[in-house]
Design an enzyme around this catalytic site. Sequence first.
Site, PDB file in Angstrom:
ATOM      1  N   GLY A 119       0.810  -1.212   0.000  1.00 15.61           N
ATOM      2  CA  GLY A 119       0.000   0.000   0.000  1.00 15.61           C
ATOM      3  C   GLY A 119       0.840   1.256   0.000  1.00 15.61           C
ATOM      4  O   GLY A 119       0.557   2.216  -0.733  1.00 15.61           O
ATOM      5  N   ASP A 129       3.208 -11.718 -12.032  1.00 16.00           N
ATOM      6  CA  ASP A 129       3.859 -12.888 -12.614  1.00 16.00           C
ATOM      7  C   ASP A 129       4.116 -12.683 -14.111  1.00 16.00           C
ATOM      8  O   ASP A 129       5.164 -13.071 -14.631  1.00 16.00           O
ATOM      9  CB  ASP A 129       2.979 -14.125 -12.393  1.00 16.00           C
ATOM     10  CG  ASP A 129       2.540 -14.258 -10.953  1.00 16.00           C
ATOM     11  OD1 ASP A 129       3.422 -14.403 -10.087  1.00 16.00           O
ATOM     12  OD2 ASP A 129       1.328 -14.197 -10.685  1.00 16.00           O
ATOM     13  N   HIS A 172      -2.457 -17.674  -8.802  1.00 10.21           N
ATOM     14  CA  HIS A 172      -1.295 -16.904  -8.349  1.00 10.21           C
ATOM     15  C   HIS A 172      -0.670 -17.679  -7.187  1.00 10.21           C
ATOM     16  O   HIS A 172      -0.831 -17.343  -6.020  1.00 10.21           O
ATOM     17  CB  HIS A 172      -1.713 -15.501  -7.914  1.00 10.21           C
ATOM     18  CG  HIS A 172      -0.558 -14.681  -7.393  1.00 10.21           C
ATOM     19  ND1 HIS A 172       0.537 -14.377  -8.169  1.00 10.21           N
ATOM     20  CD2 HIS A 172      -0.328 -14.123  -6.179  1.00 10.21           C
ATOM     21  CE1 HIS A 172       1.388 -13.662  -7.454  1.00 10.21           C
ATOM     22  NE2 HIS A 172       0.883 -13.501  -6.241  1.00 10.21           N
TER      23      HIS A 172
END
Length: 361
Positions: free
Chosen positions: A18, A184, A212
């Site tokens: 964040g 990725d 993921h």
Amino acid sequence: MVQSAVRILVTGAAGQIGYALVPMIAKGAMLGPDQPVILHMLDIKPAAEALKGVKMELIDAAFPLLKGMPLNLQDCLTMGRFLTSYGCIIAGVVATTDVAEACKDVNIAVMVGGFPRTEGMERKDVMSKNVSIYKAQASALEQHAAPNCKVLVVANPANSNALILKEFAPSIPEKNITCLTRLDHNRALGQISERLNVHVGDVKNVIIWGNHSSTQYPDVNHATVMTSAGEKPVSELVHDDQWQLHLLNSEFVATVQQRGAAIIKARKLSSALSAASSACDHIRDWVLGTPQGSWVSMGVYSDGSYGIQPGIIYSFPVTCQKGEWSIVQGLKIDEFSREKMDATAKELIEEKSLAYSCLKG
């Protein structure tokens, strides 16, 4: 013509990802250099002071795209704001630990916050924690977000967290709930760029299939590189016998799958900067569109394409136009790829079953 500000929610905004993500958004990395934004930052109560500090830094950085919000006299008096002859203006940042306030009227939600797996935790334990978090946040988005809000889930297990969010935010279209596999995808581009000594911008159309997780399948069979002689398949440009296609299907796959773990080992912290950058890439291409002839990887709700069971959030190659994504169709899938794609789908089906059992528990 001045554009209206877009409200963007970032959960877990005081955390590592964040903290890296919010200034990128404020500088235009997500929606472009001319799009004003109002940042909604949410975190848990123990992180309230840290969240306050992030807000202070955003104000101190004086980002021009952070659009202030004019308030009427009564609002100013209620909030105890200083009044000038021009009225009351507050910075374009909402920092709160209240999920309803954070979700109010947001157009885009980037769900970074989640419960991380710690040493000694079983898979079901971390799933149970995140099911609870995403059920609550989905309900808040359902009640308070703007119509047609776009959602990107970053926190792991990202695919399953996105699926839970979908279940508890039924008014948000299923095509508007996605999870992050762009990290990725970008890692795969970077590996090819380094190995072939080409600019990463000249590499395109790798694919991340599936989850993921360590079962994801980074696929280079359709990837190309722009050279002085035109566009060439990656497989044609690999001249080193130790990195021919059979190694691309083993060492390359393992490198991309385990890249996150390698970064943790190197910096003793997770990959925050690259995750934040890829979240911006994901939303930017989704909203503004992918370049002609290129696709990107996004975790989306499966419609049965490529024989993947409907009802799971699975990473596919997609193109985007006018704020909508579409799965790239008609790609040839070889036997090796089919096996890898099915294996990661199997894991996602198991995760779905586990998540739903946590809901009942």
